[in-house]
Design an enzyme around this catalytic site. Structure first.
Site, short mmCIF file in Angstrom:
data_model
loop_
_atom_site.label_atom_id
_atom_site.label_comp_id
_atom_site.label_asym_id
_atom_site.label_seq_id
_atom_site.Cartn_x
_atom_site.Cartn_y
_atom_site.Cartn_z
N ARG A 163 0.52 -1.28 0.13
CA ARG A 163 0.10 0.09 0.42
C ARG A 163 1.11 1.14 -0.35
O ARG A 163 0.05 2.31 0.21
CB ARG A 163 -1.13 0.19 0.86
CG ARG A 163 -1.72 -0.46 0.86
CD ARG A 163 -3.04 -0.27 0.35
NE ARG A 163 -4.24 -1.69 0.35
CZ ARG A 163 -5.43 -1.66 0.57
NH1 ARG A 163 -5.43 -0.92 1.80
NH2 ARG A 163 -6.39 -2.84 0.53
N ARG A 189 -6.89 11.72 -7.75
CA ARG A 189 -8.23 10.98 -7.53
C ARG A 189 -9.38 11.58 -7.29
O ARG A 189 -10.25 10.35 -7.15
CB ARG A 189 -7.67 10.28 -5.75
CG ARG A 189 -6.86 8.54 -6.33
CD ARG A 189 -7.65 7.47 -7.12
NE ARG A 189 -9.26 7.74 -6.12
CZ ARG A 189 -10.05 6.37 -5.47
NH1 ARG A 189 -8.79 6.33 -4.78
NH2 ARG A 189 -10.83 7.70 -5.40
N TYR A 195 -14.89 -12.37 0.85
CA TYR A 195 -15.44 -10.92 -0.34
C TYR A 195 -16.81 -11.03 -0.88
O TYR A 195 -18.02 -10.52 -0.83
CB TYR A 195 -14.51 -9.68 -1.61
CG TYR A 195 -13.57 -9.15 0.32
CD1 TYR A 195 -14.14 -7.83 0.69
CD2 TYR A 195 -12.33 -9.41 -0.20
CE1 TYR A 195 -12.89 -7.17 1.02
CE2 TYR A 195 -11.68 -8.94 0.35
CZ TYR A 195 -11.89 -7.61 2.03
OH TYR A 195 -10.85 -6.89 2.13
N ASP A 252 -6.45 -3.08 -7.60
CA ASP A 252 -7.33 -4.11 -6.12
C ASP A 252 -7.29 -5.55 -6.12
O ASP A 252 -7.95 -5.86 -7.65
CB ASP A 252 -8.54 -2.96 -5.90
CG ASP A 252 -8.42 -3.45 -3.95
OD1 ASP A 252 -8.34 -2.88 -3.51
OD2 ASP A 252 -9.91 -4.34 -4.45
N ARG A 255 -3.04 6.81 -0.21
CA ARG A 255 -3.98 7.82 0.68
C ARG A 255 -2.71 8.74 1.63
O ARG A 255 -2.72 9.50 2.12
CB ARG A 255 -4.75 7.59 1.54
CG ARG A 255 -5.88 7.00 0.70
CD ARG A 255 -7.16 6.56 1.83
NE ARG A 255 -7.41 5.80 1.81
CZ ARG A 255 -8.15 4.40 2.97
NH1 ARG A 255 -9.12 5.38 3.29
NH2 ARG A 255 -7.70 3.12 2.93
#
Ligand code: CP3
Length: 360
Positions: free
Chosen positions: A39, A52, A163, A88, A43
């Site tokens: 990651r 973004r 998921y 992702d 962010r």
């Protein structure tokens, strides 16, 4: 090594074959200890938040120029030894035609949870042609990165299936565990479907220029060793077998996996990613002392005082010496509130610690 890859691939053409990352992944001596962060794109970086703005997570993954730009941002800023492709684990689901969104602060949410044999039977196969935006983005990235390798990745069958079955993130995985216990046949069919999807996604990234591939089985630590061996390992093994001919180093990572490390290796990985529930020296001993490791600074340490953080970084490097190769990383992803300057300092520190001298 022989590669089933095009002649202009960075590993075949020679750009990345002798990079610190690929040398460490293949157990060869290095002059600087390679480091990258799970990651690292995301962010924590203001330049990421800026590009973004107004674009959803999954849309940004499918815009090749944008996905390539975001992938390169942390490499430019931190001098890490690899890019990790900005995408992702649910991107191949979307490209197969499954309804999925990534909800900020929540994670992947499916249009419909997959719970029954009929749901599984109706899952569409991923057409490799649908991966054109992925191939294009990888091509742009490797042209910019040059001698710095790009790592491609995918979600492992269990984590991605969890998921699909839960429908939205739920740490306890109740519906997934219920399906595994009550309807193992359907669960098996589901994991086999994900294994095919994941293999297709990984192959596309390597063929387009990725020099290594990492399989993320983030939630597999929820299972017992017996459950893993019976229900899950054969499908992760199928993924690794399905990319073996490419000749790129294969990394296997999950969290809370200290009891599962030998299984993660046995599934067919060349490198085992270690989370924070075990030290690198313990992990190395558990795996027989001859397996290249990646990891495992606790991400929570990134917000500690520098003196404490630096001490931990040195300790992780020292423990990594137990393995025949060590790639410095975190035990899980970079927390979104991390100060990016701290990450840059960690990279500098890791690079300043000489790796042990090994004769070739
Ligand atoms: O820098 C990198 O590591 C590359 C990009 C990457 C992303 N997701 C981008 C992303 C990678 C390797 C992943 C893998 C991923 N995605 C995993 C396996 C690794 C892990 O963390 O365990 C999992 C479980 C997912 C599913 C997922 N996607 C979650 C749980 C979330 C977080 C949701 C949130 O908002 O907290 C995402 C979204 C996501 N994937 C973001 C990024 C940068 C955040 C989205 C944003 O910036 O708005």
């Amino acid at each position: 090594m022989t590669f089933q890859l095009p002649d202009n691939h960075p590993l075949v053409a020679g750009n990345t074959a002798d990079s610190a990352l690929i040398r460490a992944y293949t157990g060869r001596p290095v002059t600087r200890r390679p480091v990258w962060f799970m990651r690292q794109a995301g962010r924590s970086l203001p330049e990421y938040r800026k590009v973004r703005e107004g674009i959803s997570m999954l849309d940004s993954c499918l815009k090749p120029e944008l996905a390539a730009e975001i992938t390169c941002q942390p490499v430019r800023r931190h001098d890490v030894d690899a890019g990790i492709f900005f995408s992702d684990i649910v991107v191949p689901l979307k490209l197969a035609g499954i309804e999925v969104e990534i909800v900020p602060g929540v994670g992947p949410v499916m249009g419909k949870a997959i719970r029954t044999a009929a749901d599984v039977a109706a899952l569409p196969e991923l057409d490799p042609a649908a991966l054109a935006p992925i191939r294009e983005a990888v091509g742009i990235v490797v042209a910019e990165l040059g001698d710095t390798p790009l790592i491609g990745f995918a979600g492992a069958p269990f984590t991605l299936a969890s998921y699909l079955v839960e429908g939205r993130p739920n740490r306890e995985l109740p519906a997934t565990r219920a399906m595994l216990a009550a309807d193992p046949h359907t669960f098996n069919q589901l994991l086999a479907w994900v294994a095919r999807l994941t293999t297709t996604f990984l192959r596309a990234q390597a063929e387009a220029g990725a020099s290594a591939l990492q399989l993320f089985d983030s939630w597999v630590g929820r299972l017992s060793v017996a459950e893993y061996e019976t229900a899950v390992q054969p499908h992760s093994t199928a993924v690794f077998a399905g990319i073996a001919d490419l000749g790129v180093p294969r990394v296997h990572f999950g969290t809370a996996t200290k009891d599962l490390l030998p299984n993660l290796l046995a599934a067919g990985a060349d490198v085992v990613g270690v989370a924070t529930d075990i030290t690198l020296s313990q992990a190395s001993a558990l795996l027989g002392g001859n397996v290249v490791l990646q990891g495992n600074l606790d991400p929570a340490m990134l917000s500690a005082k520098w003196s404490e953080l630096a001490c931990e970084v040195r300790q992780v490097c020292a423990q990594g010496e137990a393995a025949p190769g060590h790639v410095f990383n975190l035990g899980h992803g970079v927390p979104p509130d991390t100060d990016p300057e701290v990450l840059t300092r960690v990279v500098e520190l890791v690079h300043s610690i000489p790796p042990k001298a090994v004769k070739e």
